[in-house]
Design a protein around this motif. Sequence first.
Motif, PDB file in Angstrom:
ATOM      1  N   HIS A 134      -6.963 -13.710  -7.146  1.00  0.00           N
ATOM      2  CA  HIS A 134      -6.766 -13.236  -8.655  1.00  0.00           C
ATOM      3  C   HIS A 134      -8.090 -13.286  -9.421  1.00  0.00           C
ATOM      4  CE1 HIS A 134      -4.470 -11.939 -12.187  1.00  0.00           C
ATOM      5  NE2 HIS A 134      -4.868 -13.159 -12.707  1.00  0.00           N
ATOM      6  N   ASN A 155       0.933  -1.186  -0.083  1.00  0.00           N
ATOM      7  CA  ASN A 155      -0.106   0.119   0.005  1.00  0.00           C
ATOM      8  C   ASN A 155       0.826   1.209  -0.069  1.00  0.00           C
ATOM      9  OD1 ASN A 155      -2.607  -1.540   0.263  1.00  0.00           O
ATOM     10  ND2 ASN A 155      -1.772  -2.001   2.421  1.00  0.00           N
ATOM     11  N   ASP A 194       3.910  -0.108  -7.489  1.00  0.00           N
ATOM     12  CA  ASP A 194       3.496   0.097  -8.808  1.00  0.00           C
ATOM     13  C   ASP A 194       4.313  -0.533  -9.927  1.00  0.00           C
ATOM     14  OD1 ASP A 194       1.471   1.170 -11.003  1.00  0.00           O
ATOM     15  OD2 ASP A 194       3.398   2.312 -11.341  1.00  0.00           O
ATOM     16  N   GLU A 206     -10.930   2.840  -3.041  1.00  0.00           N
ATOM     17  CA  GLU A 206      -9.717   2.713  -3.616  1.00  0.00           C
ATOM     18  C   GLU A 206      -9.165   1.162  -3.369  1.00  0.00           C
ATOM     19  OE1 GLU A 206      -6.437   5.694  -1.872  1.00  0.00           O
ATOM     20  OE2 GLU A 206      -8.252   6.000  -0.731  1.00  0.00           O
ATOM     21  N   ALA A 207      -9.504   0.577  -2.551  1.00  0.00           N
ATOM     22  CA  ALA A 207      -9.068  -0.887  -2.508  1.00  0.00           C
ATOM     23  C   ALA A 207     -10.393  -1.651  -1.737  1.00  0.00           C
ATOM     24  CB  ALA A 207      -7.888  -1.153  -1.721  1.00  0.00           C
ATOM     25  N   ARG A 264      -9.032  -3.232  -7.097  1.00  0.00           N
ATOM     26  CA  ARG A 264      -7.920  -3.683  -6.381  1.00  0.00           C
ATOM     27  C   ARG A 264      -8.350  -4.620  -5.271  1.00  0.00           C
ATOM     28  NH1 ARG A 264      -4.002   0.305  -3.606  1.00  0.00           N
ATOM     29  NH2 ARG A 264      -2.149  -0.863  -3.052  1.00  0.00           N
ATOM     30  N   CYS A 278     -17.940  -2.041  -5.461  1.00  0.00           N
ATOM     31  CA  CYS A 278     -17.407  -1.028  -6.504  1.00  0.00           C
ATOM     32  C   CYS A 278     -18.220  -0.081  -7.109  1.00  0.00           C
ATOM     33  CB  CYS A 278     -16.469  -1.566  -7.410  1.00  0.00           C
ATOM     34  SG  CYS A 278     -15.156  -2.531  -6.496  1.00  0.00           S
ATOM     35  N   GLU A 296     -10.745 -10.691  -8.784  1.00  0.00           N
ATOM     36  CA  GLU A 296     -10.470  -9.418  -9.347  1.00  0.00           C
ATOM     37  C   GLU A 296     -10.683  -9.484 -10.798  1.00  0.00           C
ATOM     38  OE1 GLU A 296      -6.584  -7.133  -7.253  1.00  0.00           O
ATOM     39  OE2 GLU A 296      -6.087  -8.649  -8.646  1.00  0.00           O
ATOM     40  N   ILE A 299      -6.872  -6.739  -1.966  1.00  0.00           N
ATOM     41  CA  ILE A 299      -5.674  -6.702  -1.170  1.00  0.00           C
ATOM     42  C   ILE A 299      -5.846  -7.827  -0.073  1.00  0.00           C
ATOM     43  CG2 ILE A 299      -3.984  -5.708   0.433  1.00  0.00           C
ATOM     44  CD1 ILE A 299      -4.726  -2.978  -0.909  1.00  0.00           C
TER      45      ILE A 299
END
Length: 547
Positions: A503, A21, A26, A486-487, A522, A480, A506, A524
């Motif tokens: 994954h 975070n 990135d 943001e996450a 996103r 969302c 997502e 986490i």
Amino acid sequence: MNSVLQSIYRKLIVSCQAAPNDPMEDTETLRRVARSAVMGGASGIRLNSPEDVRAVRLDTKLPIIAIQKSYEGGQLRITPDFASAKALAEAGADIIALDCTDRPHLYGEPWREIVRRIHEELGLLVMADIATLHDGILAAEGGADIVAPTLHGYTEETKATFGFHPELVTALARETGKPVIAEGNVSTPALARIALEAGAWSVVVGSAITRPGSITATFVEAIRPLSEPTSKAPCYVIGIDIGGTAIKSAVVSEDGTVQLPQQVPTQASQGRETIAAGLSTALTQTLKAAADAKLEIAGIGVASAGAIDSAKGTVFAATENLPGWAGFHLRQYLQGFTELPVFVENDAQAAALAELRFGAAKGLSNFVALTIGTGIGGGIVIDGRLVRGTHGFAGTLGHQTIRFDGKPCNCGRRGCLEAYVSTAALIEEYRQLEPSAPIDQPAATAARLIAERSIAGDPKARHAYSQLAGYLAEGVANICNLLDPEAILLSGGLIEGQRDFLHEVEQRSATLLHFGAKRPPRLIASAAGLYSGVQGAAATAFDQIKS
């Protein structure tokens, strides 16, 4: 001598990684950092994840040491399985580093087997990230080509040690007969030179070069005595987490450190009076432990299941997981045992506060925290503040409807997300594929067995998780669309170690989300540990005391 090893002999390797975070987390940013390190004279790069390896490999032919970070039981693990190693190799890594410490590895594969397969199937060098001399000797005997004290200070055995220890480098070089790469707390050029003089083959430097936040913090700390001439006494609170199985209590400091932990059985089936008696026992034990340790306590935070009226300190509503708990005056009850201020919060909302203050959400302003287990708990943070709602029900995201007139939910309605994504739902999906599976244990045990099989690659367990991924993706897309966070942070035993599952969620939620291609969700995975609920309760107290 291997040409890769020759090329880094007595040279500097730069670790280009970002903390979870951190704004620098990135791939393109870290690619530029690596490029800058190469321009400065680095002879090798250390990276986390196939994505980062693949990007940096486009810019340089220098050796790349690659890892895949993972968390199990709230603890960091490095490249826990062969699949991770293979993905790193395919991305362009020259050396694969993995956790070869002599501690229990609950999930993943035995490190010796991973070492063997990397050699035989990938033909690459293996670097053993270890914590002690004993670890290093075992790693060398187990086939590692390189040893590195990367994890010194991060294991239970070494957590009380700080700084760089050149004597460990010397001992590793002498006792293992392997090249030793000095990594961990090499924070100055002088220490890098000392490492080589101590017998290191090469030196890895990370935070001191590549993490602006960490570098800034050292300067801030250095001038703090001048900017804050009067020293501030440490602040401690007591955090209490009321769970279905145990009531956990501990002293928590402002940085989230848990001290003097206590546990008392909840015995929830015996009703309100028994739960309350266990709660008072946990509190009085912790108060005594704090007094014995001469720690001054500023307040008490309590996290409980149910809809909580934080202003009144009462349980507005609760399910029969805690029989008779609805209507209980939590604050009033506890203030019969202490004059300290008491603050009460819903457990899932407290978990969101813990992530905001101590965990994976540090640096985020808008996020949702979901805890997935027996049910789905949720906490919503907007503009850095927890959203509780009028009656304490904000964040009950497990009870959004994803199927009209669908499966019955324990809330009395039908089609809730929680009916499709939970411990019971996972077991049901698995049983449909494996009716004879020996999972007639308690639900939590059976779910853990399926989770372990999924991590190990069992196709039926993977399929069961894939079914849940589809349902959870619908819930994530709804969240969302509604909140645009943001996450989304995910925690709980059901998702621990399930990287493929996250994954898939997502990817599938992006296809369901309005403009999902432009704003992919996103997700986490939280690194919250055993006392995360206690930390959450403490975060509630800290927020109220400071406000």
